[in-house]
Design a protein around this motif. Sequence first.
Motif, PDB file in Angstrom:
ATOM      1  N   THR A   1      35.210  38.419  46.668  1.00  0.00           N
ATOM      2  CA  THR A   1      35.562  37.187  47.145  1.00  0.00           C
ATOM      3  C   THR A   1      35.478  35.990  46.507  1.00  0.00           C
ATOM      4  OG1 THR A   1      35.177  38.440  49.259  1.00  0.00           O
ATOM      5  CG2 THR A   1      35.614  36.140  49.546  1.00  0.00           C
TER       6      THR A   1
ATOM      7  N   GLU B   1      44.597  41.034  54.025  1.00  0.00           N
ATOM      8  CA  GLU B   1      44.520  40.472  52.614  1.00  0.00           C
ATOM      9  C   GLU B   1      45.457  41.337  51.591  1.00  0.00           C
ATOM     10  OE1 GLU B   1      40.326  38.233  51.944  1.00  0.00           O
ATOM     11  OE2 GLU B   1      40.332  40.545  52.007  1.00  0.00           O
TER      12      GLU B   1
ATOM     13  N   HIS C   1      31.645  43.137  47.812  1.00  0.00           N
ATOM     14  CA  HIS C   1      32.969  42.475  48.062  1.00  0.00           C
ATOM     15  C   HIS C   1      32.661  40.979  48.316  1.00  0.00           C
ATOM     16  CE1 HIS C   1      37.439  42.623  48.562  1.00  0.00           C
ATOM     17  NE2 HIS C   1      37.068  41.941  49.654  1.00  0.00           N
TER      18      HIS C   1
ATOM     19  N   GLU D   1      41.274  44.227  46.633  1.00  0.00           N
ATOM     20  CA  GLU D   1      41.283  44.490  48.018  1.00  0.00           C
ATOM     21  C   GLU D   1      41.410  45.800  48.298  1.00  0.00           C
ATOM     22  OE1 GLU D   1      40.247  42.208  49.360  1.00  0.00           O
ATOM     23  OE2 GLU D   1      40.793  40.110  48.825  1.00  0.00           O
TER      24      GLU D   1
ATOM     25  N   GLU E   1      40.111  33.831  52.693  1.00  0.00           N
ATOM     26  CA  GLU E   1      39.119  34.269  51.941  1.00  0.00           C
ATOM     27  C   GLU E   1      37.973  33.392  52.238  1.00  0.00           C
ATOM     28  OE1 GLU E   1      39.120  36.742  49.935  1.00  0.00           O
ATOM     29  OE2 GLU E   1      40.677  37.183  49.046  1.00  0.00           O
TER      30      GLU E   1
ATOM     31  N   GLN F   1      36.324  34.942  54.956  1.00  0.00           N
ATOM     32  CA  GLN F   1      35.481  36.195  54.817  1.00  0.00           C
ATOM     33  C   GLN F   1      34.074  36.061  53.998  1.00  0.00           C
ATOM     34  OE1 GLN F   1      37.865  38.798  52.217  1.00  0.00           O
ATOM     35  NE2 GLN F   1      36.965  40.562  53.260  1.00  0.00           N
TER      36      GLN F   1
ATOM     37  N   GLN G   1      37.871  35.820  43.998  1.00  0.00           N
ATOM     38  CA  GLN G   1      39.197  35.554  44.577  1.00  0.00           C
ATOM     39  C   GLN G   1      39.453  33.994  44.854  1.00  0.00           C
ATOM     40  OE1 GLN G   1      39.180  38.610  47.437  1.00  0.00           O
ATOM     41  NE2 GLN G   1      39.602  40.265  45.899  1.00  0.00           N
TER      42      GLN G   1
HETATM   43 FE   FE2 Z   1      39.389  38.968  49.700  1.00  0.00          FE
END
Ligand code: FE2
Length: 179
Positions: free
Chosen positions: A65, A127, A61, A157, A35, A38, A68
């Motif tokens: 992220t 993921e 996203h 995801e 993560e 990312q 997350q």
């Molecule tokens: Fe993610």
Amino acid sequence: MEKIIDKKEPGSPDGQDSKLEELFLNELKELYAAEQHQLRVLPMLKKAVSSQKLSNVLASHLDDTRMQINRLEMIFKLLGSGAEAHTSEAILGITREAEMVIEGTRAGTATRDAGIVVAAQKLEHYEITSYGSLAQHASTLDHDDIAELLELSLLEEKEMDELLTAVAENYINKEASRE
Ligand SMILES: [Fe+2]
């Protein structure tokens, strides 16, 4: 192997951490690293694309992220463990592939965008697999609160993967086939 949690867990009557619990924590550390990776890769991809729709999907996203990463930090806390990141060879390889797509295509082309969708989906699938397996393991280990947090991220995801497919199919791939 390091100790994971000090208190006695429901799944380990002798008070010892089970091997599954160790595996679970190691996988969590790899996902935490993925993560964070990312968080750096998404802006790089976003900067390289020309489709506004794809750019929007990547930007949204980025917010997911961050959320997350917060969830994973909550999970480490619930387990009584410090948040630790272990970068896997797989995530390094997927990131390198994304860089190679950018290096190997011309700026402003739909072909580059199509390649970036593939690179982003490889990250998503990594993921999805990780969150799916970890949610199962959390349930098995009677960490129901943790399983719920992992399920939330898993849904995000999957949604991202579907959005990428839709943008590629509806806007990018046909244009790329004409270049
Ligand atoms: Fe993610």
